[in-house]
Write a protein that holds these residues in place. Sequence first.
Motif, PDB file in Angstrom:
ATOM      1  N   PHE A 222       0.835  -1.205   0.000  1.00 12.07           N
ATOM      2  CA  PHE A 222       0.000   0.000   0.000  1.00 12.07           C
ATOM      3  C   PHE A 222       0.870   1.255   0.000  1.00 12.07           C
ATOM      4  O   PHE A 222       0.518   2.270  -0.598  1.00 12.07           O
ATOM      5  CB  PHE A 222      -0.938   0.005   1.204  1.00 12.07           C
ATOM      6  N   ALA A 223       2.002   1.171   0.641  1.00 14.92           N
ATOM      7  CA  ALA A 223       2.899   2.328   0.692  1.00 14.92           C
ATOM      8  C   ALA A 223       3.452   2.643  -0.691  1.00 14.92           C
ATOM      9  O   ALA A 223       3.472   3.815  -1.119  1.00 14.92           O
ATOM     10  CB  ALA A 223       4.037   2.071   1.676  1.00 14.92           C
ATOM     11  N   THR A 224       3.896   1.621  -1.434  1.00 21.16           N
ATOM     12  CA  THR A 224       4.411   1.887  -2.779  1.00 21.16           C
ATOM     13  C   THR A 224       3.285   2.245  -3.742  1.00 21.16           C
ATOM     14  O   THR A 224       3.474   3.062  -4.655  1.00 21.16           O
ATOM     15  CB  THR A 224       5.182   0.673  -3.317  1.00 21.16           C
ATOM     16  N   ALA A 225       2.105   1.669  -3.550  1.00 19.13           N
ATOM     17  CA  ALA A 225       0.964   1.987  -4.413  1.00 19.13           C
ATOM     18  C   ALA A 225       0.503   3.421  -4.217  1.00 19.13           C
ATOM     19  O   ALA A 225      -0.057   4.034  -5.133  1.00 19.13           O
ATOM     20  CB  ALA A 225      -0.185   1.015  -4.140  1.00 19.13           C
ATOM     21  N   THR A 226       0.752   3.971  -3.033  1.00 15.27           N
ATOM     22  CA  THR A 226       0.376   5.363  -2.772  1.00 15.27           C
ATOM     23  C   THR A 226       1.058   6.311  -3.751  1.00 15.27           C
ATOM     24  O   THR A 226       0.504   7.359  -4.109  1.00 15.27           O
ATOM     25  CB  THR A 226       0.733   5.734  -1.323  1.00 15.27           C
ATOM     26  N   GLU A 227       2.243   5.938  -4.205  1.00 15.23           N
ATOM     27  CA  GLU A 227       2.977   6.804  -5.122  1.00 15.23           C
ATOM     28  C   GLU A 227       2.272   6.953  -6.467  1.00 15.23           C
ATOM     29  O   GLU A 227       2.518   7.917  -7.201  1.00 15.23           O
ATOM     30  CB  GLU A 227       4.397   6.256  -5.318  1.00 15.23           C
ATOM     31  N   ARG A 228       1.405   6.026  -6.803  1.00 21.19           N
ATOM     32  CA  ARG A 228       0.689   6.072  -8.084  1.00 21.19           C
ATOM     33  C   ARG A 228      -0.573   6.941  -8.010  1.00 21.19           C
ATOM     34  O   ARG A 228      -1.116   7.355  -9.038  1.00 21.19           O
ATOM     35  CB  ARG A 228       0.322   4.639  -8.493  1.00 21.19           C
ATOM     36  N   ALA A 231      -0.982  10.451  -9.981  1.00 20.53           N
ATOM     37  CA  ALA A 231      -1.104  10.324 -11.437  1.00 20.53           C
ATOM     38  C   ALA A 231      -2.501   9.880 -11.841  1.00 20.53           C
ATOM     39  O   ALA A 231      -3.043  10.347 -12.847  1.00 20.53           O
ATOM     40  CB  ALA A 231      -0.060   9.337 -11.969  1.00 20.53           C
ATOM     41  N   VAL A 232      -3.089   8.983 -11.070  1.00 18.11           N
ATOM     42  CA  VAL A 232      -4.458   8.544 -11.353  1.00 18.11           C
ATOM     43  C   VAL A 232      -5.420   9.717 -11.188  1.00 18.11           C
ATOM     44  O   VAL A 232      -6.297   9.952 -12.034  1.00 18.11           O
ATOM     45  CB  VAL A 232      -4.862   7.374 -10.441  1.00 18.11           C
ATOM     46  N   ALA A 233      -5.265  10.465 -10.113  1.00 13.43           N
ATOM     47  CA  ALA A 233      -6.124  11.626  -9.885  1.00 13.43           C
ATOM     48  C   ALA A 233      -5.918  12.679 -10.964  1.00 13.43           C
ATOM     49  O   ALA A 233      -6.885  13.325 -11.399  1.00 13.43           O
ATOM     50  CB  ALA A 233      -5.847  12.209  -8.505  1.00 13.43           C
ATOM     51  N   ALA A 234      -4.681  12.862 -11.411  1.00 15.84           N
ATOM     52  CA  ALA A 234      -4.396  13.873 -12.429  1.00 15.84           C
ATOM     53  C   ALA A 234      -5.088  13.560 -13.744  1.00 15.84           C
ATOM     54  O   ALA A 234      -5.388  14.470 -14.525  1.00 15.84           O
ATOM     55  CB  ALA A 234      -2.888  13.996 -12.636  1.00 15.84           C
ATOM     56  N   MET A 235      -5.357  12.292 -14.019  1.00 18.44           N
ATOM     57  CA  MET A 235      -6.082  11.919 -15.234  1.00 18.44           C
ATOM     58  C   MET A 235      -7.580  12.198 -15.125  1.00 18.44           C
ATOM     59  O   MET A 235      -8.317  12.012 -16.091  1.00 18.44           O
ATOM     60  CB  MET A 235      -5.857  10.435 -15.559  1.00 18.44           C
ATOM     61  N   GLY A 236      -8.029  12.625 -13.945  1.00 20.82           N
ATOM     62  CA  GLY A 236      -9.427  12.989 -13.799  1.00 20.82           C
ATOM     63  C   GLY A 236     -10.326  11.887 -13.280  1.00 20.82           C
ATOM     64  O   GLY A 236     -11.553  12.047 -13.262  1.00 20.82           O
ATOM     65  N   ILE A 297      -6.173   4.826   2.072  1.00 18.53           N
ATOM     66  CA  ILE A 297      -7.479   5.440   1.801  1.00 18.53           C
ATOM     67  C   ILE A 297      -7.418   6.948   2.031  1.00 18.53           C
ATOM     68  O   ILE A 297      -7.939   7.737   1.235  1.00 18.53           O
ATOM     69  CB  ILE A 297      -8.572   4.798   2.687  1.00 18.53           C
ATOM     70  N   LYS A 298      -6.752   7.349   3.103  1.00 17.23           N
ATOM     71  CA  LYS A 298      -6.635   8.781   3.407  1.00 17.23           C
ATOM     72  C   LYS A 298      -5.781   9.491   2.360  1.00 17.23           C
ATOM     73  O   LYS A 298      -6.092  10.623   1.941  1.00 17.23           O
ATOM     74  CB  LYS A 298      -6.038   8.967   4.800  1.00 17.23           C
ATOM     75  N   ALA A 299      -4.715   8.847   1.919  1.00 14.57           N
ATOM     76  CA  ALA A 299      -3.862   9.449   0.892  1.00 14.57           C
ATOM     77  C   ALA A 299      -4.631   9.609  -0.412  1.00 14.57           C
ATOM     78  O   ALA A 299      -4.466  10.605  -1.128  1.00 14.57           O
ATOM     79  CB  ALA A 299      -2.617   8.593   0.675  1.00 14.57           C
ATOM     80  N   ALA A 300      -5.465   8.633  -0.738  1.00 12.47           N
ATOM     81  CA  ALA A 300      -6.291   8.733  -1.939  1.00 12.47           C
ATOM     82  C   ALA A 300      -7.259   9.907  -1.817  1.00 12.47           C
ATOM     83  O   ALA A 300      -7.443  10.686  -2.767  1.00 12.47           O
ATOM     84  CB  ALA A 300      -7.044   7.425  -2.164  1.00 12.47           C
ATOM     85  N   ALA A 301      -7.882  10.039  -0.659  1.00 11.95           N
ATOM     86  CA  ALA A 301      -8.844  11.124  -0.454  1.00 11.95           C
ATOM     87  C   ALA A 301      -8.181  12.486  -0.591  1.00 11.95           C
ATOM     88  O   ALA A 301      -8.788  13.444  -1.088  1.00 11.95           O
ATOM     89  CB  ALA A 301      -9.494  10.987   0.919  1.00 11.95           C
ATOM     90  N   GLU A 302      -6.943  12.581  -0.192  1.00 13.50           N
ATOM     91  CA  GLU A 302      -6.241  13.863  -0.248  1.00 13.50           C
ATOM     92  C   GLU A 302      -6.028  14.344  -1.680  1.00 13.50           C
ATOM     93  O   GLU A 302      -5.891  15.547  -1.931  1.00 13.50           O
ATOM     94  CB  GLU A 302      -4.896  13.754   0.476  1.00 13.50           C
ATOM     95  N   VAL A 303      -6.000  13.410  -2.645  1.00 11.97           N
ATOM     96  CA  VAL A 303      -5.843  13.808  -4.049  1.00 11.97           C
ATOM     97  C   VAL A 303      -7.165  13.699  -4.813  1.00 11.97           C
ATOM     98  O   VAL A 303      -7.195  13.792  -6.046  1.00 11.97           O
ATOM     99  CB  VAL A 303      -4.744  12.975  -4.747  1.00 11.97           C
ATOM    100  N   GLY A 304      -8.267  13.493  -4.083  1.00 14.08           N
ATOM    101  CA  GLY A 304      -9.581  13.487  -4.718  1.00 14.08           C
ATOM    102  C   GLY A 304     -10.064  12.145  -5.194  1.00 14.08           C
ATOM    103  O   GLY A 304     -10.983  12.065  -6.007  1.00 14.08           O
ATOM    104  N   LEU A 305      -9.488  11.053  -4.684  1.00 16.67           N
ATOM    105  CA  LEU A 305      -9.892   9.706  -5.077  1.00 16.67           C
ATOM    106  C   LEU A 305     -10.606   9.016  -3.922  1.00 16.67           C
ATOM    107  O   LEU A 305     -10.189   9.108  -2.774  1.00 16.67           O
ATOM    108  CB  LEU A 305      -8.681   8.867  -5.476  1.00 16.67           C
ATOM    109  N   GLU A 306     -11.678   8.301  -4.244  1.00 19.18           N
ATOM    110  CA  GLU A 306     -12.327   7.444  -3.260  1.00 19.18           C
ATOM    111  C   GLU A 306     -12.019   5.999  -3.623  1.00 19.18           C
ATOM    112  O   GLU A 306     -12.120   5.601  -4.789  1.00 19.18           O
ATOM    113  CB  GLU A 306     -13.835   7.678  -3.237  1.00 19.18           C
TER     114      GLU A 306
END
Length: 655
Positions: A222-228, A231-236, A297-306
């Motif tokens: 999960f820690a390494t996946a957080t780095e992605r 980029a996912v959020a930037a694609m909209g 989950i929190k890191a995803a939320a911070e970039v606008g991903l659920e």
Amino acid sequence: MVGRIPIEDVTPAVSCGRHLAKAVVGEVVPVSATSYREGHDALGVNVVWQGPDGEPRPFTRLRAGEPGTDRWHGAIRPDATGRWTFAVEAWGDPYLTWWNAVTKKIDAGQGTEDLANDLAEGVEILRIAAAGVPPERRPELDAAGEALADKDRALFERVSPALGLRELLWDHPVREFVSRSATYGIWVDRKLANFSAWYEFFPRSEGAVIAADGAPVKHGTFATATERLPAVAAMGFDILYLPPVHPIGRVNRKGRNNALVAGPTDVGSPWAIGSAEGGHDTIHPELGTEEDFQTFIKAAAEVGLEVAMDLALQCAPDHPWVTAHPEWFTVRPDGQIAYAENPPKKYQDIYPINFDKDPAGIRAEVLRVVLHWVSLGVKIFRVDNPHTKPVNFWEWLIWQVKKVDPDVLFLAEAFTRPAMMHGLGKIGFTQSYTYFTWRTTAWEMRQYCEQLIEASDYMRPNFWPNTPDILHETLQHGGPPMFKLRAVLASMLTPSWGMYAGYELFEHLPRPGAEEYLDNEKFQLRPRDWSGAERAGRSLAPYLTRLNQIRRENPALHWLRNLRFHDVDNGALLCWSKRDPETGNTVLVICTFDSAHQQWGNTTLDMPALGFDWHERFTVRDQLTGATYDWGQHNAVLLDPYLEPAHIFTVHRQA
């Protein structure tokens, strides 16, 4: 039993009201009914509606549809999540009956003596009406009544004030013989239930390292996946879907490319859930801990991903349930527990649950598991193969979960018979996978989308051009233009769409003889060089980013019911539009289905669907290229798939 005034065919009503229709907060929900009455007296129809708080909402009157149809139409707009109810009322409208009679008699040349009774009746109607209008408007009715009763005035002066009250008494009518339909329900979700862009990746591949022969060297976490995530959020994209993140069974584990025997380092399929480390309520130890998952989950939320979680109700042979509850499984005549099969496919690493063995125990355990993840912040579940479990089980589970948290959403991954897919939508699934992948001609796509519009009261489609299980032959052989055009179709036709990682890298090599990927990520780690592909210009990410940006900027694209198709004289092209009636925002798309050749076509546009009269001209602005054109009903179109496989126009009225 028919009321004093008949009311029939109320919509939205799913299975005659047995199930709840669907909407989201802020959505304009069309309400219709057929109602008629004897004779020539005027009829009024309204909808009575209330929200989850039980408070009645404003009086909403329906208007008559096409003459002779006796069909009435209106709309309501729910403003909160939860269960809403509505009923349709029909009633006699004495004021409108009086208004119609008086105007016709005057037009026919009748005078004061001929209208003596009508004038007296009007005084009484206005007296009754005064009690139902806002206090500040009552003087208008009093004055109009006095005028009607004043025999010293000319006929026109007597009736004009009363005739001028039509708008006021439309909103605050006199009603008699009020009849009411049955009460119907609408479940209202948060907006993400209807408008969403999904992205799927395997966290175990993000940050993973493999040897030259494909053998895993380092497992992603999960820690390494957080780095992605950025980029996912930037694609909209706004929903990140993860395949199962639970321990993977070791008994009968599959090897790379679905090999029957796994090597000592093979990671197995995430859908073969459960091992000595735990089951459906446990995190795979190589991904991290439960706390690591919450941090993700929190890191995803911070970039606008659920984050959406996979719910796959099946077990590896070494899942704890197999030992603790052997009664939950089917035993074959040879004494062995039956593994999953979809002939000729065999899944020796998976035991299906038999939901008819101890239904109460299974239900209680599954509910516990789902609510466990809800308590950790998961509000979206992508449900694996729901069509292989009893429908009444899903109906029970979904509504039990929504009692606890009405914001939880469920996506049904069911590629099966239409009746089952529609049934799952009716009983509560928030969204549904579809046959989009297999609709490969313009005619097929138009016909299918029109069917989906008809089912939009209860089934929300989600279009995916690829999944880990599905690599259609069009993507195998169509080249980069095919990836572009399928993304346009998925993102512009429906409010919700999704894609599986690798699509933006044009991954297209199939396992021989199968409609799935070679070196399938379901069975092995598959790290990708995202940044290297973008630097080399071999990534579709910028194009996908623009598509999602167009979706967000244009409210017309946020809905399904407003989808309208237009004629074009080339069967390789599809033309459609969406218009938002509130803002006037209109999007018009023409897309080719041919990824190899230029295609010419001539459009015949349904001008009223675009907000124009048949003869008008308008300006279209291409949201992909920035070019503008002067258009009308008939237009010539050229699409070159190697340049742009589609025009995505916004439509603008000319000054």
